[in-house]
Design an enzyme around this catalytic site. Structure first.
Site: not given
Ligand code: IPM
Ligand code: MG
Length: 374
Positions: A251, A143, A227, A255, A194
């Site tokens: 990240d 990042y 993975d 999710d 990884k």
């Molecule tokens: C998260 C989001 C952020 C990230 C974006 C909005 C920059 O996806 O907090 O998970 O990638 O960290």
């Molecule tokens: Mg995210």
């Protein structure tokens, strides 16, 4: 009674709608005489670009540093996609706060509330009772690594570079957070990387192994390739307790973990920095992980529970109000048990409500839970 200073940054899309429910809840606590807050409201992301030309102004960052905690909605959206220079995208609003406040530790708990076990895309028995904690490194890795650029080559092609970079101290401090938290939970940690293809992965694995042997041998440590970790998360998620990983894997895998709990609209997060020697305060920002959901923005359809659960984390980690945090958690559970659902978690036999109705129900419930006269 101490007055807690909260900076609210609603941002874009559904950010303002869900953040309003967090504020409603905190004002309810105040009305019940249970806590005192001083709210300061400011712009971030696209809203800040529109008003000030930048996704995060230096003044806003300075205000964030002075607050006891920052409550953050979400930033970004199609309105700003592909427009303007890269460093002025709405996402730089949140990235700038993470970096500017030194919020290196991102805690993303994925807990399956009992009434929602059927809302998951996985079989109910796989997610019932799920309680995992992703500890994501938040200020390093790809990042922020330099160079990060697109250049035009002599032959006319363009070449893009992002840089994944980690130092031992960055790895060590995030691993330490994971081990410490594991001790108060199931006492085991999965460290995902990884190392088979990435030098940062090898250093990650070696550093975590050494720290574990030196200081945390009482905690069980498993190394797992990222993975495989993704696969195991959807195969048998309850094998995990605390998981620690870099910024990008965190990240993505958070999710995935969110969806196990029924909806992306359920997952909160806390982003924590170091304690400032000057003020004795730990920099902290609390945000739902779901993003701006532009398709449903402004329609009273968004699920405010991730924002409310982030508020719960704020009460617990920054404001030293654990009993109020517990009450908020119980209020969310009670409202779900009564069958109230926003559209993202709706199921046959439940009552579909809007963002505001869900938020109001949680705020109302808290008086019952704390058995105070409303
Ligand atoms: C998260 C989001 C952020 C990230 C974006 C909005 C920059 O996806 O907090 O998970 O990638 O960290
Ligand atoms: Mg995210």
């Amino acid at each position: 009674m101490k007055t807690h200073k909260i900076l609210t940054l609603a941002g874009d899309g559904i950010g303002p709608e869900v953040l309003a429910e967090a504020v409603r809840f905190l004002k309810r606590l105040e009305a019940l005489g249970l806590a005192r807050f001083e709210f300061e409201d400011d712009l971030a992301g696209g809203a800040s670009i529109d008003a000030r030309g930048v996704p995060l102004s230096p003044e806003t960052l300075a205000r964030a540093k002075l607050a006891d905690a920052v409550l953050f909605g979400a930033v970004g959206g199609p309105k700003w996609d592909g427009k303007g220079p890269y460093h002025l995208r709405p996402e730089q609003g949140i990235l700038g706060l993470r970096q500017g406040l030194g919020l290196y530790a991102n805690l993303r708990p994925a807990r399956c509330y009992a009434p929602l076990a059927a809302a998951s895309s996985l079989k109910q028995e796989l997610v019932e009772g799920l309680d995992i904690l992703i500890v994501r490194e938040l200020t390093g890795g790809v990042y922020f690594g330099q160079p990060k650029e697109i250049v035009t080559l002599e032959d006319g092609q363009r070449r893009a570079t992002d840089t994944q970079v980690y130092t031992t101290s960055e790895i060590e401090r995030i691993a330490r957070v994971a081990f410490e938290l594991a001790r108060s939970r199931g006492n085991f940690v999965h460290s995902a990387e990884k190392n088979n293809v990435m030098r940062t992965g090898s250093l990650w694995k070696e550093t975590v192994t050494e720290l574990h042997a030196a200081e945390y041998a009482d905690v069980t440590l498993h190394h797992i390739l990222a993975d495989n970790c993704g696969m195991q998360l959807v195969r048998r998620p309850k094998q995990f307790d605390v998981m620690v990983m870099d910024n990008l894997f965190g990240d993505i895998l958070s999710d995935v973990a969110a969806m196990l709990t029924g909806s992306l609209g359920m997952l909160p997060s806390a982003s924590l920095g170091a304690v400032s020697p000057a003020t004795g305060k730990r920099a902290a920002l609390y945000e739902p992980i779901h993003g701006t959901a532009p398709d449903i923005a402004g329609q009273n359809k968004a699920n405010p529970l991730a924002m409310l659960a982030s508020t719960e984390m704020m009460l617990r980690y920054s404001l030293d109000e654990a009993p109020l945090a517990d009450a908020l958690s119980s209020a969310i559970e009670a409202v779900l048990a009564r069958g109230l659902r926003t559209p993202d978690i709706a199921a046959p036999g439940t009552t579909v409500v809007g963002t505001a109705e869900m938020g109001a129900a949680v705020a109302e419930e808290v008086a019952n839970i704390l058995e105070v006269a409303a």
